[in-house]
Design an enzyme around this catalytic site. Structure first.
Site, short mmCIF file in Angstrom:
data_model
loop_
_atom_site.label_atom_id
_atom_site.label_comp_id
_atom_site.label_asym_id
_atom_site.label_seq_id
_atom_site.Cartn_x
_atom_site.Cartn_y
_atom_site.Cartn_z
N THR A 23 1.38 -1.16 0.47
CA THR A 23 -0.07 0.00 0.37
C THR A 23 0.77 1.59 0.08
O THR A 23 1.21 1.48 0.63
CB THR A 23 -1.34 -0.11 0.60
N HIS A 173 -5.85 -11.35 -2.46
CA HIS A 173 -5.88 -11.20 -1.01
C HIS A 173 -6.55 -11.62 0.00
O HIS A 173 -7.39 -11.56 0.63
CB HIS A 173 -5.92 -9.20 -0.82
N ASN A 176 -3.44 -11.11 6.15
CA ASN A 176 -3.11 -9.84 7.08
C ASN A 176 -4.49 -8.73 7.74
O ASN A 176 -4.79 -8.17 7.62
CB ASN A 176 -2.18 -9.05 6.12
N TYR A 178 -7.86 -9.30 6.47
CA TYR A 178 -8.54 -8.41 5.42
C TYR A 178 -9.98 -9.66 5.04
O TYR A 178 -10.01 -10.42 5.94
CB TYR A 178 -8.52 -7.69 4.66
N ASN A 233 -3.60 -6.96 12.82
CA ASN A 233 -5.36 -5.82 12.48
C ASN A 233 -6.56 -7.04 13.49
O ASN A 233 -6.73 -7.22 13.08
CB ASN A 233 -5.73 -5.95 11.26
#
Ligand code: PHB
Length: 361
Positions: A23, A173, A176, A178, A233
Site C-alpha cells: 500500500t 488477498h 493480513n 482483511y 489487524n
C-alpha cells in the site's frame, strides 16, 4: 538461485525476486491510481513479478484513504496506463484483489454504513477517517448469509476489470486480517451458518472467491496470499495449522499460479509455533512465494536453498531500490527507505529513489 528463471503458470519469470504488494496511499480522487503509478511500477519492472498494492474490488471493500480500486471505469483506465508501461519495459504484473471487511470505518463507507465482517467483533486499534482523523474501530455488521454471494461477485468483476486493464494475472488477498482472512480465522469468525465453524466452512468464502476469479482467468493466472502467522489487524486463530493446512489443500483443485505465504514477524503469537513455507510445500504442488521480512540476499537464498519456496517477495527494499534484482545480483549497496514517505504524499519517496546506475553516476 535468485537469478534462475521460475515458472508461474504460463509465465516464465526471469528471476525469483518478486515485488511484494505494498500500500502506498497515493491514489487520486475516485480511488483512481496515481498519475505517478505507471512510473513507480515501471521503475521496478526488472522484478520477476510485480504484485500491485492491495486494490479494493468494491466501495464496501475500502479501508484506507487513497488506496486504488478496480470497480470503476476510471480505475480500469488508470490501471491500463500502469500495465502498458510495465509491459513496454519488459515486466510482468499481477493485480492484488482486496476487500478489507472490518478494517474500515463509516466515513469511508457509502451512506456512512458500518463496515462488514463475518462476525460483529471489533478489532482493537484505530482507523483513519476520510478527513485524516484517527478513530477507534467500530463493531462491524455481521454479513447475512445471502449477502456473501454478492461479495464473491464483486471479486469476479474485479478480476474481469483487471483483465480488461491488461494485467498478466491477479492475486487474491487472503492475508493480513482483511475480509477473506477474517473468514478463515476463528478469532474473527464465529458464524453458525455454512461459512463458520469447521475449517471447511471457514475456508468456504476463500474457495468461492477463488472459483469466481478462476472463472475469469483460469487457475494458472491466479495466485493467493495467506498469512498464517500475523496478529496484525488484531487477528488470531486457535489452531492455525488446521485452517491454513486445509485452505492450501482446498486450493489445490484450481491449479493456481502460486501460493504466496508470509512468515512470522517479531512478536507474532502463533499457537503451535511459527508456520514457514515448509509447512505448505507438501500441501500445494505449484509455485510457492515466501514473503515478509526479507532484507538480505543471504536470507532469501537460504529459503530457496531449503527447497521450500520457489521465489521470494521483497517489500520495503523494493521501495528504496527500484532495481533491486540488479543490486542483489551484484551484491551492491541497498539503499534504506524513508518510512515517512511509505504511505501518502507525492513523488517524494515514491518515484525518486535512484537506480544503481543513476546513484553511482
Ligand atoms: C495497509 O495499508 O496498512 C496494509 C494494506 C494491505 C496489507 C497490509 C497492510 O495487506
Amino acid at each position: 538461485m535468485l537469478f534462475d528463471p521460475v515458472k508461474v503458470g504460463p509465465l516464465t519469470l526471469p528471476n525469483r525476486v518478486v515485488m511484494a504488494p505494498m500500500t502506498r496511499s497515493r491514489a487520486k480522487a475516485g480511488f483512481v491510481p496515481s498519475d505517478l503509478a505507471p512510473t513507480y511500477y515501471t521503475q521496478r519492472a526488472s522484478a520477476g513479478l510485480i504484485v500491485t498494492e492491495a486494490t479494493q474490488v468494491s466501495p464496501q471493500g475500502i479501508g484506507y484513504v487513497h488506496t486504488p480500486g478496480i470497480y470503476s471505469k476510471a480505475q480500469v483506465e488508470g490501471w491500463k496506463k500502469v500495465t502498458d508501461a510495465v509491459h513496454k519495459a519488459g515486466g510482468r504484473i499481477f493485480l492484488q484483489l482486496w476487500h478489507v471487511g472490518r478494517i474500515s470505518n463509516p466515513t469511508l463507507q457509502e451512506n456512512n454504513a458500518l463496515p462488514v465482517a463475518p462476525s460483529a467483533i471489533a478489532p482493537k486499534g484505530e482507523s483513519m477517517t476520510i478527513d485524516y482523523k484517527m478513530t477507534p474501530y467500530v463493531t462491524p455488521r455481521a454479513l447475512e448469509t445471502h449477502e456473501i454471494a454478492g461479495i464473491v461477485e464483486d471479486f469476479r468483476k474485479g478480476a474481469q476489470n483487471a483483465k480488461d486493464a491488461g494485467f498478466d494475472g491477479v492475486e487474491i488477498h487472503g492475508a493480513n486480517g482483511y475480509l477473506i482472512d477474517q473468514f478463515l480465522r476463528d478469532g474473527t469468525n464465529q458464524r453458525t451458518d455454512q461459512y463458520g465453524g469447521s475449517v471447511e466452512n471457514r475456508a468456504r468464502f476463500l474457495v468461492e472467491v477463488t472459483e469466481a476469479v478462476v472463472s475469469v482467468w483460469g487457475g494458472e493466472r491466479v495466485g493467493v496470499r495467506l498469512s498464517p502467522n500475523t496478529n496484525f489487524n488484531d487477528m488470531f486463530d486457535s489452531n492455525p495449522r488446521a485452517i491454513f493446512g486445509h485452505a492450501a489443500k482446498a486450493l489445490e483443485r484450481f491449479n493456481l499460479a502460486y501460493l504466496h505465504v508470509t512468515r512470522a514477524g517479531p512478536g507474532d503469537d502463533v499457537p503451535g509455533g511459527p508456520i514457514d513455507a515448509d509447512f505448505f510445500r507438501p500441501l500445494f504442488r505449484n509455485t510457492i512465494i515466501s514473503a515478509a521480512g526479507y532484507s538480505t540476499k543471504e536470507d532469501a537464498e537460504k529459503q530457496l536453498k531449503s527447497g521450500n519456496a520457489d521465489a521470494i517477495a521483497f517489500a520495503t527494499l523494493f521501495i528504496s531500490n527500484p532495481d533491486l534484482p540488479a543490486r542483489l545480483k551484484q551484491n551492491a549497496h541497498l539503499a534504506p527507505g524513508d518510512r515517512a514517505t511509505f504511505y501518502g504524499g507525492d513523488a517524494k519517496g515514491y518515484i525518486d529513489y535512484p537506480s544503481l546506475e543513476a546513484a553511482v553516476a
